[in-house]
Design an enzyme around this catalytic site. Structure first.
Site, mmCIF file in Angstrom:
data_model
loop_
_atom_site.group_PDB
_atom_site.id
_atom_site.type_symbol
_atom_site.label_atom_id
_atom_site.label_comp_id
_atom_site.label_asym_id
_atom_site.label_seq_id
_atom_site.Cartn_x
_atom_site.Cartn_y
_atom_site.Cartn_z
ATOM 1 N N GLY A 268 16.247 0.086 -5.277
ATOM 2 C CA GLY A 268 15.595 -0.933 -4.597
ATOM 3 C C GLY A 268 13.918 0.169 -5.198
ATOM 4 O O GLY A 268 12.396 -1.097 -5.264
ATOM 5 N N THR A 269 13.736 1.175 -5.271
ATOM 6 C CA THR A 269 12.333 1.745 -5.727
ATOM 7 C C THR A 269 11.753 0.628 -6.931
ATOM 8 O O THR A 269 10.523 -0.224 -6.659
ATOM 9 C CB THR A 269 12.122 3.306 -5.674
ATOM 10 O OG1 THR A 269 12.414 3.381 -4.614
ATOM 11 C CG2 THR A 269 11.119 3.657 -6.105
ATOM 12 N N ASN B 157 12.714 -0.632 7.453
ATOM 13 C CA ASN B 157 14.145 0.097 7.257
ATOM 14 C C ASN B 157 14.031 1.277 8.716
ATOM 15 O O ASN B 157 14.648 2.009 8.960
ATOM 16 C CB ASN B 157 13.535 1.125 6.489
ATOM 17 C CG ASN B 157 12.215 1.542 6.153
ATOM 18 O OD1 ASN B 157 11.490 0.487 5.723
ATOM 19 N ND2 ASN B 157 11.678 2.933 5.611
ATOM 20 N N GLN C 289 16.860 -3.661 3.034
ATOM 21 C CA GLN C 289 18.038 -3.285 4.422
ATOM 22 C C GLN C 289 18.383 -4.201 4.367
ATOM 23 O O GLN C 289 18.869 -3.852 5.566
ATOM 24 C CB GLN C 289 16.691 -2.667 5.220
ATOM 25 C CG GLN C 289 15.805 -1.314 4.982
ATOM 26 C CD GLN C 289 17.012 -0.113 5.630
ATOM 27 O OE1 GLN C 289 18.195 -0.206 5.352
ATOM 28 N NE2 GLN C 289 17.218 0.998 4.900
ATOM 29 N N SER D 75 19.392 -2.723 -2.593
ATOM 30 C CA SER D 75 19.310 -1.589 -3.589
ATOM 31 C C SER D 75 21.293 -1.978 -3.006
ATOM 32 O O SER D 75 21.373 -1.795 -1.727
ATOM 33 C CB SER D 75 18.733 -0.870 -2.787
ATOM 34 O OG SER D 75 19.548 0.786 -3.396
ATOM 35 N N HIS E 195 23.293 0.900 -2.697
ATOM 36 C CA HIS E 195 23.743 1.650 -1.453
ATOM 37 C C HIS E 195 23.014 1.983 0.114
ATOM 38 O O HIS E 195 23.814 2.557 1.225
ATOM 39 C CB HIS E 195 22.962 3.276 -2.224
ATOM 40 C CG HIS E 195 21.428 3.759 -1.737
ATOM 41 N ND1 HIS E 195 20.938 4.384 -0.990
ATOM 42 C CD2 HIS E 195 20.226 3.314 -2.610
ATOM 43 C CE1 HIS E 195 20.348 4.990 -0.528
ATOM 44 N NE2 HIS E 195 18.902 3.970 -1.729
ATOM 45 N N THR F 238 21.165 0.483 -21.036
ATOM 46 C CA THR F 238 21.878 0.371 -21.474
ATOM 47 C C THR F 238 22.449 -0.047 -20.168
ATOM 48 O O THR F 238 22.381 1.144 -19.397
ATOM 49 C CB THR F 238 22.860 1.625 -21.962
ATOM 50 O OG1 THR F 238 22.030 2.003 -23.519
ATOM 51 C CG2 THR F 238 24.229 1.556 -21.966
ATOM 52 N N CYS G 201 7.597 17.124 11.376
ATOM 53 C CA CYS G 201 7.073 18.845 11.503
ATOM 54 C C CYS G 201 6.149 19.349 10.525
ATOM 55 O O CYS G 201 7.658 19.769 9.628
ATOM 56 C CB CYS G 201 7.227 18.675 12.766
ATOM 57 S SG CYS G 201 7.799 18.369 14.268
HETATM 58 N N1 PLP Z 1 12.736 -0.098 0.456
HETATM 59 C C1 PLP Z 1 13.064 0.093 1.542
HETATM 60 C C2 PLP Z 1 12.891 -1.135 2.726
HETATM 61 C C3 PLP Z 1 13.921 0.551 2.143
HETATM 62 O O1 PLP Z 1 14.306 1.444 2.791
HETATM 63 C C4 PLP Z 1 14.225 1.944 0.497
HETATM 64 C C5 PLP Z 1 15.183 2.926 0.437
HETATM 65 O O2 PLP Z 1 14.957 3.689 2.124
HETATM 66 C C6 PLP Z 1 13.902 1.110 -0.450
HETATM 67 C C7 PLP Z 1 12.853 0.447 -0.876
HETATM 68 C C8 PLP Z 1 14.189 1.924 -1.719
HETATM 69 O O3 PLP Z 1 15.213 2.403 -2.284
HETATM 70 P P1 PLP Z 1 15.612 3.095 -3.020
HETATM 71 O O4 PLP Z 1 16.259 4.180 -1.853
HETATM 72 O O5 PLP Z 1 17.115 2.344 -3.668
HETATM 73 O O6 PLP Z 1 14.746 3.488 -4.264
#
Ligand code: PLP
Length: 384
Positions: A69-70, A148, A176, A196, A198, A234, A321
């Site tokens: 996702g990132t 999220n 999400q 993403s 996972h 790759t 915290c």
């Molecule tokens: N965007 C959202 C809304 C997410 O919840 C997350 C992960 O928590 C990400 C992006 C990032 O995804 P990844 O963990 O696959 O890099």
């Protein structure tokens, strides 16, 4: 152990795990090679692209594999704004994931302006606000499909048409949402969508970016000719295969899972209400299935998290915290949770492995912890 942090990550689907193994041990060839040993991998990538495309109503050539996702979010924002060199603006929301927010900060440092739209109490981006802010200077609108932390689902179709009426591209971070609610990119009409694996019972470190045919984007990684020449490297065949199987399996049962998870949510909420616990439910009950974000009055979310952890229950919190102060998450701040509740925020995110027994136990333990904490504070006050 009760795992109730499925929005952070999810257990891998058994069939997805089985499906990827041959590509690690037997058919390990590099998909870019032209000898016959690489054929199985190449064919598997093609099939995975097709499966994923079918799950979201896309064409196979609109699916680009990424490391998650990132990366997909980074690519969508940087790839579209930096493309022409013109300093045009991006509009996003205050409650995006840091994969978007920090990417926006980077483009801001490079001189590209960014507008952050506020949200209402439920975490919804009002289309009228976008209409007010968008202009001929805007290049990209990026609004997440589902949040999220609080599970709020945005009116993407409406937001996307405003972007298009103004000649802008529209990206949605659907990390999400994919595999949890029905998604059809043709209906949504988005230009780009991040996902993403996972988060939908696939492996970590693999994801995809949907890029609508005809959308012009800067390559994310330069190098080989993989991913139609715009995302080199790759291919991770095993994870690509597992991601497709996991998504297919989740989508197959999406309606059933939705009903079951909403049922579990209701049980948890009604148990806490019956126990007369003072809390607010953040987001909307119409949001992502299984996402329950609660703010408890006058308790610390971190304390609740650690006490639950000692009992073998995994959840997450809306605050962090350190020795000096509690930092409230940007999402909890943006929706305006009252001051006496905000520190006591917990996210319980249920998945397909959770049962009624799990939510009854979570409600029961939370009640015991909060009641005992309140009694201790009360006794402390008397002793002073
Ligand atoms: N965007 C959202 C809304 C997410 O919840 C997350 C992960 O928590 C990400 C992006 C990032 O995804 P990844 O963990 O696959 O890099």
């Amino acid at each position: 152990m009760i795992y109730a942090d499925n929005a952070a990550t999810s257990r891998m689907d058994n069939e997805a795990f089985e499906a990827m193994m041959p590509f690690l041990l037997e058919d390990f060839g590099n998909a870019a090679q032209s000898y016959s040993f690489s054929r199985a991998g190449k064919k598997a990538i093609k099939q995975a692209r097709l499966t994923i495309a079918e799950c979201i109503g896309a064409l196979p050539e609109e699916i680009y594999f990424t490391s998650g996702g990132t990366e997909s979010d980074n690519w969508a924002v940087k790839g579209s704004t930096l493309l022409s060199g013109e300093l045009r603006e991006t509009i996003t929301s205050e409650i995006e994931h840091h994969a978007i927010l920090n990417t926006c900060q980077t483009i801001e440092r490079l001189g590209f302006p960014v507008i952050y739209l506020p949200v209402d109490r439920l975490g919804v981006v009002k289309p009228s606000l976008l209409r007010d802010k968008i202009s001929s200077k805007t290049k990209l609108v990026s609004i997440m499909l589902a949040n999220n932390e609080i599970g709020t689902v945005q009116p993407i179709q409406e937001l996307c048409s405003i972007a298009h009426e103004n000649g802008c591209l529209f990206h949605t971070d659907a990390v999400q949402a994919v595999g949890h609610i029905e998604i059809d990119v043709k209906k949504l009409k988005v230009d780009m969508l991040s996902a993403s694996a996972h988060k939908f019972n696939g492996p970590k470190g693999i994801g995809f970016l949907y890029i609508k045919k005809g959308t012009n984007l800067l390559p994310y990684l330069d190098g080989g000719a993989q991913e139609f020449g715009i995302r080199a490297g790759t291919e991770n065949i095993a994870f690509i295969v597992a991601m497709a199987v996991a998504l297919r399996n989740n989508v197959k049962h999406i309606n059933h899972s939705f009903i079951e998870l909403k049922k579990l949510e209701n049980i948890l909420i009604s148990e806490l209400s019956k126990a007369k616990i003072d809390f607010i439910r953040n987001g909307s009950s119409l949001g992502l299935p299984g996402n329950i974000n609660l703010s408890f009055r006058d308790v610390e979310g971190e304390m609740l998290l650690h006490r639950l952890d000692l009992l073998g229950i995994c959840v997450s919190t809306g605050s962090a915290c350190n020795s000096k102060k509690t930092q409230i998450s940007h999402v909890i701040k943006a929706i305006g949770v009252p001051a006496d509740y905000e520190k006591g925020t917990l996210r319980i995110s249920l998945g397909k492995d959770n049962s009624e027994h799990d939510v009854l136990r979570i409600a029961n333990e939370l009640t015991r912890i909060i009641d005992s904490f309140k009694n201790t504070v009360f006794v402390d006050k008397i002793n002073k």
